[in-house]
Write a protein that holds these residues in place. Structure first.
Motif, PDB file in Angstrom:
ATOM      1  N   GLU A   1      -0.887   7.765  12.343  1.00  0.00           N
ATOM      2  CA  GLU A   1      -0.359   8.814  11.474  1.00  0.00           C
ATOM      3  C   GLU A   1      -0.590   8.524   9.993  1.00  0.00           C
ATOM      4  N   LYS A   2      -0.366   7.304   9.580  1.00  0.00           N
ATOM      5  CA  LYS A   2      -0.506   6.943   8.172  1.00  0.00           C
ATOM      6  C   LYS A   2      -1.830   6.251   7.859  1.00  0.00           C
ATOM      7  N   GLY A   3      -2.464   5.726   8.883  1.00  0.00           N
ATOM      8  CA  GLY A   3      -3.643   4.895   8.677  1.00  0.00           C
ATOM      9  C   GLY A   3      -3.234   3.438   8.796  1.00  0.00           C
ATOM     10  N   PRO A   4      -4.100   2.582   9.335  1.00  0.00           N
ATOM     11  CA  PRO A   4      -3.715   1.189   9.603  1.00  0.00           C
ATOM     12  C   PRO A   4      -3.373   0.377   8.355  1.00  0.00           C
ATOM     13  N   TYR A   5      -4.009   0.671   7.238  1.00  0.00           N
ATOM     14  CA  TYR A   5      -3.748  -0.105   6.023  1.00  0.00           C
ATOM     15  C   TYR A   5      -2.377   0.227   5.443  1.00  0.00           C
ATOM     16  N   VAL A   6      -2.072   1.522   5.386  1.00  0.00           N
ATOM     17  CA  VAL A   6      -0.750   1.937   4.899  1.00  0.00           C
ATOM     18  C   VAL A   6       0.335   1.432   5.843  1.00  0.00           C
ATOM     19  N   ALA A   7       0.080   1.541   7.148  1.00  0.00           N
ATOM     20  CA  ALA A   7       1.065   1.089   8.134  1.00  0.00           C
ATOM     21  C   ALA A   7       1.350  -0.401   7.980  1.00  0.00           C
ATOM     22  N   THR A   8       0.308  -1.175   7.718  1.00  0.00           N
ATOM     23  CA  THR A   8       0.482  -2.626   7.552  1.00  0.00           C
ATOM     24  C   THR A   8       1.296  -2.947   6.306  1.00  0.00           C
ATOM     25  N   LEU A   9       0.953  -2.317   5.191  1.00  0.00           N
ATOM     26  CA  LEU A   9       1.665  -2.581   3.942  1.00  0.00           C
ATOM     27  C   LEU A   9       3.115  -2.102   4.027  1.00  0.00           C
ATOM     28  N   ASP A  10       3.357  -0.957   4.690  1.00  0.00           N
ATOM     29  CA  ASP A  10       4.728  -0.488   4.898  1.00  0.00           C
ATOM     30  C   ASP A  10       5.505  -1.459   5.774  1.00  0.00           C
ATOM     31  N   HIS A  11       4.848  -1.968   6.793  1.00  0.00           N
ATOM     32  CA  HIS A  11       5.476  -2.923   7.703  1.00  0.00           C
ATOM     33  C   HIS A  11       5.912  -4.184   6.964  1.00  0.00           C
ATOM     34  N   LEU A  12       5.130  -4.563   5.952  1.00  0.00           N
ATOM     35  CA  LEU A  12       5.454  -5.754   5.157  1.00  0.00           C
ATOM     36  C   LEU A  12       6.435  -5.450   4.029  1.00  0.00           C
ATOM     37  N   GLY A  13       6.779  -4.171   3.887  1.00  0.00           N
ATOM     38  CA  GLY A  13       7.732  -3.790   2.841  1.00  0.00           C
ATOM     39  C   GLY A  13       7.153  -3.771   1.452  1.00  0.00           C
ATOM     40  N   ILE A  14       5.854  -3.531   1.340  1.00  0.00           N
ATOM     41  CA  ILE A  14       5.209  -3.449   0.023  1.00  0.00           C
ATOM     42  C   ILE A  14       5.544  -2.100  -0.595  1.00  0.00           C
ATOM     43  N   PRO A  15       6.223  -2.062  -1.737  1.00  0.00           N
ATOM     44  CA  PRO A  15       6.640  -0.777  -2.320  1.00  0.00           C
ATOM     45  C   PRO A  15       5.456   0.067  -2.787  1.00  0.00           C
ATOM     46  N   GLY A  16       5.560   1.376  -2.552  1.00  0.00           N
ATOM     47  CA  GLY A  16       4.530   2.312  -3.010  1.00  0.00           C
ATOM     48  C   GLY A  16       3.218   2.184  -2.282  1.00  0.00           C
ATOM     49  N   ALA A  17       3.235   1.559  -1.095  1.00  0.00           N
ATOM     50  CA  ALA A  17       1.988   1.302  -0.383  1.00  0.00           C
ATOM     51  C   ALA A  17       1.255   2.593  -0.027  1.00  0.00           C
ATOM     52  N   GLY A  18       2.021   3.584   0.414  1.00  0.00           N
ATOM     53  CA  GLY A  18       1.406   4.842   0.833  1.00  0.00           C
ATOM     54  C   GLY A  18       0.611   5.497  -0.270  1.00  0.00           C
ATOM     55  N   GLN A  19       1.210   5.625  -1.446  1.00  0.00           N
ATOM     56  CA  GLN A  19       0.526   6.289  -2.552  1.00  0.00           C
ATOM     57  C   GLN A  19      -0.636   5.448  -3.085  1.00  0.00           C
ATOM     58  N   ILE A  20      -0.465   4.130  -3.079  1.00  0.00           N
ATOM     59  CA  ILE A  20      -1.553   3.259  -3.530  1.00  0.00           C
ATOM     60  C   ILE A  20      -2.772   3.428  -2.636  1.00  0.00           C
ATOM     61  N   MET A  21      -2.546   3.426  -1.317  1.00  0.00           N
ATOM     62  CA  MET A  21      -3.660   3.567  -0.393  1.00  0.00           C
ATOM     63  C   MET A  21      -4.241   4.974  -0.421  1.00  0.00           C
ATOM     64  N   ASN A  22      -3.410   5.979  -0.715  1.00  0.00           N
ATOM     65  CA  ASN A  22      -3.947   7.335  -0.861  1.00  0.00           C
ATOM     66  C   ASN A  22      -4.947   7.399  -2.007  1.00  0.00           C
ATOM     67  N   VAL A  23      -4.650   6.686  -3.091  1.00  0.00           N
ATOM     68  CA  VAL A  23      -5.597   6.633  -4.214  1.00  0.00           C
ATOM     69  C   VAL A  23      -6.894   5.969  -3.775  1.00  0.00           C
ATOM     70  N   VAL A  24      -6.778   4.869  -3.021  1.00  0.00           N
ATOM     71  CA  VAL A  24      -7.966   4.149  -2.554  1.00  0.00           C
ATOM     72  C   VAL A  24      -8.785   5.018  -1.604  1.00  0.00           C
ATOM     73  N   VAL A  25      -8.097   5.708  -0.681  1.00  0.00           N
ATOM     74  CA  VAL A  25      -8.801   6.589   0.256  1.00  0.00           C
ATOM     75  C   VAL A  25      -9.486   7.717  -0.490  1.00  0.00           C
ATOM     76  N   LEU A  26      -8.807   8.279  -1.499  1.00  0.00           N
ATOM     77  CA  LEU A  26      -9.406   9.338  -2.305  1.00  0.00           C
ATOM     78  C   LEU A  26     -10.680   8.837  -2.975  1.00  0.00           C
ATOM     79  N   VAL A  27     -10.619   7.642  -3.544  1.00  0.00           N
ATOM     80  CA  VAL A  27     -11.799   7.058  -4.185  1.00  0.00           C
ATOM     81  C   VAL A  27     -12.914   6.854  -3.157  1.00  0.00           C
ATOM     82  N   ALA A  28     -12.551   6.376  -1.952  1.00  0.00           N
ATOM     83  CA  ALA A  28     -13.550   6.167  -0.904  1.00  0.00           C
ATOM     84  C   ALA A  28     -14.229   7.483  -0.526  1.00  0.00           C
ATOM     85  N   LEU A  29     -13.461   8.552  -0.430  1.00  0.00           N
ATOM     86  CA  LEU A  29     -14.019   9.865  -0.091  1.00  0.00           C
ATOM     87  C   LEU A  29     -14.925  10.385  -1.193  1.00  0.00           C
TER      88      LEU A  29
END
Length: 470
Positions: free
Chosen positions: A282-310
């Motif tokens: 649902e979130k993508g494996p990278y976001v899921a991993t960072l959320d699992h580790l409790g990294i704050p703002g992981a979802g939005q950070i990875m969204n920026v990275v995914v946007l750049v990748a696209l």
């Protein structure tokens, strides 16, 4: 640019009216290195790998390792041919030199079609992220904006494309290196607030192969197509300051990048997060991993990275499509108007490739249930067809180069011809596995149909050209 041995086939620019300026050499080594590096890291890795993990579980590491070995062999073969004969048509030129104009026509236009459709898909994906940040804004407007920006970038001097890709790739590389660093700290128990998981996620809940061999096969098929994009570096090499040295260096260093970024990431993810966690898909494996580790703002950070990748993929695919089209036209295999260059840039080819990509986006809105689905199925296995042409061409051209110009073999395929045959066998296995799986069988059939159609047209054109010259 390099001459080919096919009749009346030269990878040069010709506007059909007046002598046209050839492609420029505005890419520096740092551009070429980052294009190779950025080509390894795409949205398929950041998001699409979630489906593979859900199917294969921890054995996704084996799936990515096997497909990674295949890609390394393909890139080594392509690097050998491209270092010996740099050309903007890359594998299309090599296929033409090995088997005749029909092979260059088939592989070249199939790849052009793939890139153009991919541009549309990446634009849609990037637009969805933007509408999440700006609710109520229309997706089509974002796609149009991205298309205009990257079309303009590619219409300008090639160094502009190189600069965009340099910084895009730098951000992606930085993000994945940071992710791997955090992951290693968490696995070893050195990350504050996170307990070392040990092997619990690797051996628990169904074990390393939770869905058996069938799950591994699905993961393998998903991983094979996640590696697409590496071919762009050999296209770009023809416009670099030192084509031979540039492509040789880029290809040689691509090997450890594949192991580090793809296989390393999969190992970190399945070690830290349960493979059946719904968030992985649902979130993508990278976001899921960072959320699992409790990294704050992981979802939005990875969204920026995914946007750049696209966006990076959009930029690179418009570039690759335009150069492939320009090379095909220069060899008399397309409308002459597309082959004209202005200031060292094939602008008509850039415009045509961009418009085709935007047309695919419009089809996703107008005919989402039939024509757009047909487009997606048609491009499903094209990259595998391209790899097959690369391996078959190298098998022929290596022996020819050894006889005629052995000094050109700056990059050599390992254990030739044994590993070339191993790669061809591996691709055949993937084709068979696609035919076995219901989810990929339709893609294989549609891609096969397109390939056969292009081959038939190419053969007819080749015969007609021989009649005119005889």
């Amino acid at each position: 640019m390099s001459r080919t041995t096919a009749p009346a086939s030269v990878d040069r620019q010709d506007d059909g009216a007046a002598p046209a300026e050839g492609l420029s050499h505005g890419l520096k080594q740092r551009h070429l290195s980052m294009i190779a590096l950025g080509g390894v890291i795409g949205a398929g890795l950041f998001v699409g790998s979630g489906a593979g993990i859900a199917a294969a579980g921890p054995s996704i590491v084996i799936a990515y390792s096997l497909s990674g070995i295949l890609v390394m062999l393909v890139m080594r073969m392509l690097g050998e041919m491209s270092a010996a004969n740099p050309a903007s048509g890359s594998f299309s030129v090599h296929a033409e030199r090995a088997f005749g104009s029909w092979a260059g026509f088939t592989s070249g236009w199939a790849f052009w079609f793939l890139l153009c459709v991919a541009v549309g898909l990446e634009g849609i994906g990037a637009a969805k992220i933007m509408t999440g940040w700006f609710p109520g804004s229309p997706e089509w407007a974002w796609v149009a904006l991205f298309m205009v920006v990257f079309c303009a970038t590619n219409l300008a001097a090639v160094k502009n494309f190189g600069e965009f890709e340099f910084w895009f790739a730098a951000l992606k590389v930085g993000a994945i290196v940071l992710f791997l660093g955090i992951g290693v700290l968490a696995i070893t128990g050195l990350l504050p607030g996170a307990d070392a998981p040990g092997t619990a996620n690797l051996t628990g809940d169904g074990g390393f192969f939770p869905h058996g061999s069938e799950g591994l096969i699905v993961g393998l098929l998903a991983s094979v197509f996640a590696y697409g994009g590496l071919e762009t570096v050999t296209i770009a090499a023809a416009e670099s300051e030192h084509p031979v040295q540039g492509v040789a260096k880029a290809v040689r260093t691509a090997m450890w990048r594949i192991a580090l970024f793809y296989i390393g990431s999969m190992a970190v993810i399945v070690t830290l997060v349960p493979w059946d966690d719904a968030a992985v898909v649902e979130k993508g494996p990278y976001v899921a991993t960072l959320d699992h580790l409790g990294i704050p703002g992981a979802g939005q950070i990875m969204n920026v990275v995914v946007l750049v990748a696209l966006l990076s993929a959009m930029n690179a695919n418009i570039y690759g499509a335009s150069r492939m089209a320009g090379s095909l036209v220069a060899r008399g295999q397309g409308p002459k108007a597309l082959g004209r260059t202005f200031g060292g840039v094939p602008r008509p080819a850039v415009l045509a490739s961009s418009l085709f990509g935007f047309g695919c986006v419009l089809l996703s809105y107008w005919r989402p249930d039939d024509i757009f689905v047909w487009l997606l199925n048609t491009i499903g296995a094209i990259i595998l067809v391209v790899w097959f042409f690369i391996a078959a061409s190298q098998l022929v051209l290596r022996r020819r180069t050894e006889r005629e110009a052995p000094e050109k073999l700056v990059v050599r395929m390992w254990a030739f011809p044994f590993l070339t045959w191993v790669a061809l066998a591996g691709m055949t296995v993937v084709f068979v596995l696609m035919a076995r799986e219901e989810g990929t069988r339709v893609q294989l059939y549609w891609t096969g149909g397109l390939t056969l159609l292009l081959a038939a047209v190419g053969l007819v054109r080749q015969k007609a050209a021989r009649k005119r010259t005889s």
